[in-house]
Write a protein that holds these residues in place. Structure first.
Motif, PDB file in Angstrom:
ATOM      1  N   GLY A  13       0.820  -1.209   0.000  1.00 13.93           N
ATOM      2  CA  GLY A  13       0.000   0.000   0.000  1.00 13.93           C
ATOM      3  C   GLY A  13       0.851   1.255   0.000  1.00 13.93           C
ATOM      4  O   GLY A  13       0.548   2.225  -0.710  1.00 13.93           O
ATOM      5  N   THR A  14       1.929   1.241   0.769  1.00 16.10           N
ATOM      6  CA  THR A  14       2.846   2.385   0.818  1.00 16.10           C
ATOM      7  C   THR A  14       3.498   2.615  -0.548  1.00 16.10           C
ATOM      8  O   THR A  14       3.611   3.755  -1.016  1.00 16.10           O
ATOM      9  CB  THR A  14       3.922   2.168   1.897  1.00 16.10           C
ATOM     10  N   ASP A  15       3.904   1.531  -1.189  1.00 18.87           N
ATOM     11  CA  ASP A  15       4.522   1.625  -2.516  1.00 18.87           C
ATOM     12  C   ASP A  15       3.533   2.181  -3.541  1.00 18.87           C
ATOM     13  O   ASP A  15       3.878   3.054  -4.344  1.00 18.87           O
ATOM     14  CB  ASP A  15       5.035   0.250  -2.941  1.00 18.87           C
ATOM     15  N   LEU A  16       2.305   1.693  -3.503  1.00 16.66           N
ATOM     16  CA  LEU A  16       1.284   2.161  -4.439  1.00 16.66           C
ATOM     17  C   LEU A  16       0.947   3.632  -4.186  1.00 16.66           C
ATOM     18  O   LEU A  16       0.763   4.406  -5.127  1.00 16.66           O
ATOM     19  CB  LEU A  16       0.032   1.289  -4.308  1.00 16.66           C
ATOM     20  N   LEU A  17       0.883   4.027  -2.929  1.00 24.51           N
ATOM     21  CA  LEU A  17       0.640   5.436  -2.595  1.00 24.51           C
ATOM     22  C   LEU A  17       1.746   6.313  -3.164  1.00 24.51           C
ATOM     23  O   LEU A  17       1.476   7.358  -3.768  1.00 24.51           O
ATOM     24  CB  LEU A  17       0.550   5.604  -1.078  1.00 24.51           C
ATOM     25  N   ARG A  18       2.994   5.892  -2.996  1.00 19.93           N
ATOM     26  CA  ARG A  18       4.138   6.668  -3.493  1.00 19.93           C
ATOM     27  C   ARG A  18       4.103   6.783  -5.017  1.00 19.93           C
ATOM     28  O   ARG A  18       4.267   7.868  -5.575  1.00 19.93           O
ATOM     29  CB  ARG A  18       5.445   6.006  -3.037  1.00 19.93           C
ATOM     30  N   LYS A  19       3.879   5.664  -5.697  1.00 19.67           N
ATOM     31  CA  LYS A  19       3.803   5.695  -7.159  1.00 19.67           C
ATOM     32  C   LYS A  19       2.642   6.557  -7.629  1.00 19.67           C
ATOM     33  O   LYS A  19       2.769   7.338  -8.581  1.00 19.67           O
ATOM     34  CB  LYS A  19       3.635   4.273  -7.710  1.00 19.67           C
ATOM     35  N   GLY A  20       1.517   6.423  -6.955  1.00 13.38           N
ATOM     36  CA  GLY A  20       0.347   7.217  -7.312  1.00 13.38           C
ATOM     37  C   GLY A  20       0.559   8.702  -7.090  1.00 13.38           C
ATOM     38  O   GLY A  20       0.122   9.530  -7.889  1.00 13.38           O
ATOM     39  N   ARG A  21       1.254   9.052  -6.017  1.00 13.34           N
ATOM     40  CA  ARG A  21       1.508  10.463  -5.731  1.00 13.34           C
ATOM     41  C   ARG A  21       2.296  11.111  -6.866  1.00 13.34           C
ATOM     42  O   ARG A  21       2.031  12.248  -7.256  1.00 13.34           O
ATOM     43  CB  ARG A  21       2.246  10.596  -4.401  1.00 13.34           C
ATOM     44  N   ARG A  22       3.255  10.390  -7.425  1.00 15.66           N
ATOM     45  CA  ARG A  22       4.015  10.935  -8.559  1.00 15.66           C
ATOM     46  C   ARG A  22       3.090  11.187  -9.750  1.00 15.66           C
ATOM     47  O   ARG A  22       3.196  12.208 -10.427  1.00 15.66           O
ATOM     48  CB  ARG A  22       5.154   9.993  -8.951  1.00 15.66           C
ATOM     49  N   LEU A  23       2.185  10.246 -10.015  1.00 18.71           N
ATOM     50  CA  LEU A  23       1.254  10.399 -11.136  1.00 18.71           C
ATOM     51  C   LEU A  23       0.278  11.549 -10.902  1.00 18.71           C
ATOM     52  O   LEU A  23       0.014  12.349 -11.808  1.00 18.71           O
ATOM     53  CB  LEU A  23       0.492   9.092 -11.368  1.00 18.71           C
ATOM     54  N   VAL A  24      -0.257  11.638  -9.691  1.00 15.72           N
ATOM     55  CA  VAL A  24      -1.208  12.702  -9.361  1.00 15.72           C
ATOM     56  C   VAL A  24      -0.520  14.068  -9.486  1.00 15.72           C
ATOM     57  O   VAL A  24      -1.080  15.004 -10.064  1.00 15.72           O
ATOM     58  CB  VAL A  24      -1.783  12.496  -7.945  1.00 15.72           C
ATOM     59  N   THR A  25       0.683  14.156  -8.968  1.00 15.03           N
ATOM     60  CA  THR A  25       1.428  15.417  -9.039  1.00 15.03           C
ATOM     61  C   THR A  25       1.668  15.831 -10.488  1.00 15.03           C
ATOM     62  O   THR A  25       1.541  17.005 -10.843  1.00 15.03           O
ATOM     63  CB  THR A  25       2.760  15.297  -8.281  1.00 15.03           C
ATOM     64  N   LYS A  26       1.980  14.868 -11.329  1.00 11.25           N
ATOM     65  CA  LYS A  26       2.214  15.149 -12.748  1.00 11.25           C
ATOM     66  C   LYS A  26       0.944  15.691 -13.424  1.00 11.25           C
ATOM     67  O   LYS A  26       0.995  16.670 -14.168  1.00 11.25           O
ATOM     68  CB  LYS A  26       2.700  13.875 -13.454  1.00 11.25           C
ATOM     69  N   VAL A  27      -0.194  15.068 -13.151  1.00 11.96           N
ATOM     70  CA  VAL A  27      -1.465  15.529 -13.728  1.00 11.96           C
ATOM     71  C   VAL A  27      -1.774  16.941 -13.245  1.00 11.96           C
ATOM     72  O   VAL A  27      -2.135  17.818 -14.041  1.00 11.96           O
ATOM     73  CB  VAL A  27      -2.624  14.567 -13.375  1.00 11.96           C
ATOM     74  N   LEU A  28      -1.641  17.179 -11.946  1.00 14.42           N
ATOM     75  CA  LEU A  28      -1.968  18.500 -11.409  1.00 14.42           C
ATOM     76  C   LEU A  28      -0.996  19.566 -11.904  1.00 14.42           C
ATOM     77  O   LEU A  28      -1.406  20.691 -12.211  1.00 14.42           O
ATOM     78  CB  LEU A  28      -2.002  18.454  -9.882  1.00 14.42           C
ATOM     79  N   ALA A  29       0.278  19.225 -12.010  1.00 18.38           N
ATOM     80  CA  ALA A  29       1.255  20.188 -12.534  1.00 18.38           C
ATOM     81  C   ALA A  29       0.900  20.587 -13.954  1.00 18.38           C
ATOM     82  O   ALA A  29       0.969  21.774 -14.320  1.00 18.38           O
ATOM     83  CB  ALA A  29       2.663  19.604 -12.473  1.00 18.38           C
ATOM     84  N   SER A  30       0.485  19.629 -14.747  1.00 16.03           N
ATOM     85  CA  SER A  30       0.073  19.923 -16.121  1.00 16.03           C
ATOM     86  C   SER A  30      -1.185  20.783 -16.137  1.00 16.03           C
ATOM     87  O   SER A  30      -1.289  21.745 -16.897  1.00 16.03           O
ATOM     88  CB  SER A  30      -0.165  18.612 -16.874  1.00 16.03           C
ATOM     89  N   SER A  31      -2.115  20.446 -15.273  1.00 18.13           N
ATOM     90  CA  SER A  31      -3.380  21.169 -15.227  1.00 18.13           C
ATOM     91  C   SER A  31      -3.190  22.641 -14.834  1.00 18.13           C
ATOM     92  O   SER A  31      -3.849  23.524 -15.376  1.00 18.13           O
ATOM     93  CB  SER A  31      -4.337  20.496 -14.242  1.00 18.13           C
ATOM     94  N   PHE A  32      -2.305  22.883 -13.892  1.00 16.82           N
ATOM     95  CA  PHE A  32      -2.092  24.246 -13.398  1.00 16.82           C
ATOM     96  C   PHE A  32      -0.923  24.958 -14.082  1.00 16.82           C
ATOM     97  O   PHE A  32      -0.536  26.054 -13.675  1.00 16.82           O
ATOM     98  CB  PHE A  32      -1.865  24.228 -11.880  1.00 16.82           C
ATOM     99  N   ALA A  33      -0.389  24.369 -15.136  1.00 17.74           N
ATOM    100  CA  ALA A  33       0.793  24.930 -15.807  1.00 17.74           C
ATOM    101  C   ALA A  33       0.567  26.336 -16.364  1.00 17.74           C
ATOM    102  O   ALA A  33       1.513  27.117 -16.467  1.00 17.74           O
ATOM    103  CB  ALA A  33       1.257  23.991 -16.919  1.00 17.74           C
ATOM    104  N   SER A  34      -0.666  26.652 -16.710  1.00 18.12           N
ATOM    105  CA  SER A  34      -0.920  27.985 -17.271  1.00 18.12           C
ATOM    106  C   SER A  34      -0.915  29.086 -16.205  1.00 18.12           C
ATOM    107  O   SER A  34      -0.932  30.272 -16.539  1.00 18.12           O
ATOM    108  CB  SER A  34      -2.257  28.002 -18.020  1.00 18.12           C
ATOM    109  N   LEU A  35      -0.861  28.706 -14.937  1.00 17.16           N
ATOM    110  CA  LEU A  35      -0.786  29.678 -13.843  1.00 17.16           C
ATOM    111  C   LEU A  35       0.644  29.758 -13.341  1.00 17.16           C
ATOM    112  O   LEU A  35       1.296  28.728 -13.164  1.00 17.16           O
ATOM    113  CB  LEU A  35      -1.694  29.259 -12.680  1.00 17.16           C
TER     114      LEU A  35
END
Length: 135
Positions: free
Chosen positions: A96-118
């Protein structure tokens, strides 16, 4: 530009909906849904929290969260620990810890892309305004 209050609410909902769709699709590549990943995140962030509190934090009903916890237990992402009396606490397994860590990288990437225009100042202003709205 002036926005009607209904339009502001709709813009917030559209941004949230886009984030959910994109994050869910990204997390699917590692075999977890946004709902499951969110539960893992809240269990990790809130050790010892009640199931009711974890349900609230992960935007689930108590019943839906109970079903979700049973699934996470069954697939080995969390474990249940007995507390005093009938109280049970949950924690992540190493998987679960490993999946959380891997998922956090993916979530951060999506959000960074989404907010890139700001720029950073605009993101801070948006965060400040949303925190004020929710206070």
């Amino acid at each position: 530009m002036r926005y009607a209050i209904e339009d502001v609410g709709l813009l917030i909902k559209r941004a949230q909906h886009r984030h959910h769709r994109e994050i869910d699709a990204s997390l699917a590549t590692i075999g977890v849904s946004l709902v499951q990943w969110s539960a893992l995140r809240e269990i990790d962030r809130n050790p010892g929290a009640s199931m009711h509190r974890l349900a609230e934090l992960s935007f689930n009903s108590d019943q839906a969260f109970g079903t979700l916890m049973a699934r996470l237990l069954r697939i080995g992402l969390i474990e249940r620990l007995q507390g005093p009396g009938r109280v049970a606490h949950h924690r992540l397994t190493p998987n679960g810890t490993d999946l959380l860590r891997k998922g956090r990288r993916l979530v951060t990437k999506v959000l960074a892309s989404s907010f890139a225009s700001l720029d950073e100042e605009e993101r801070d202003a948006l965060g400040t305004l949303l925190a004020k709205l929710l206070a």
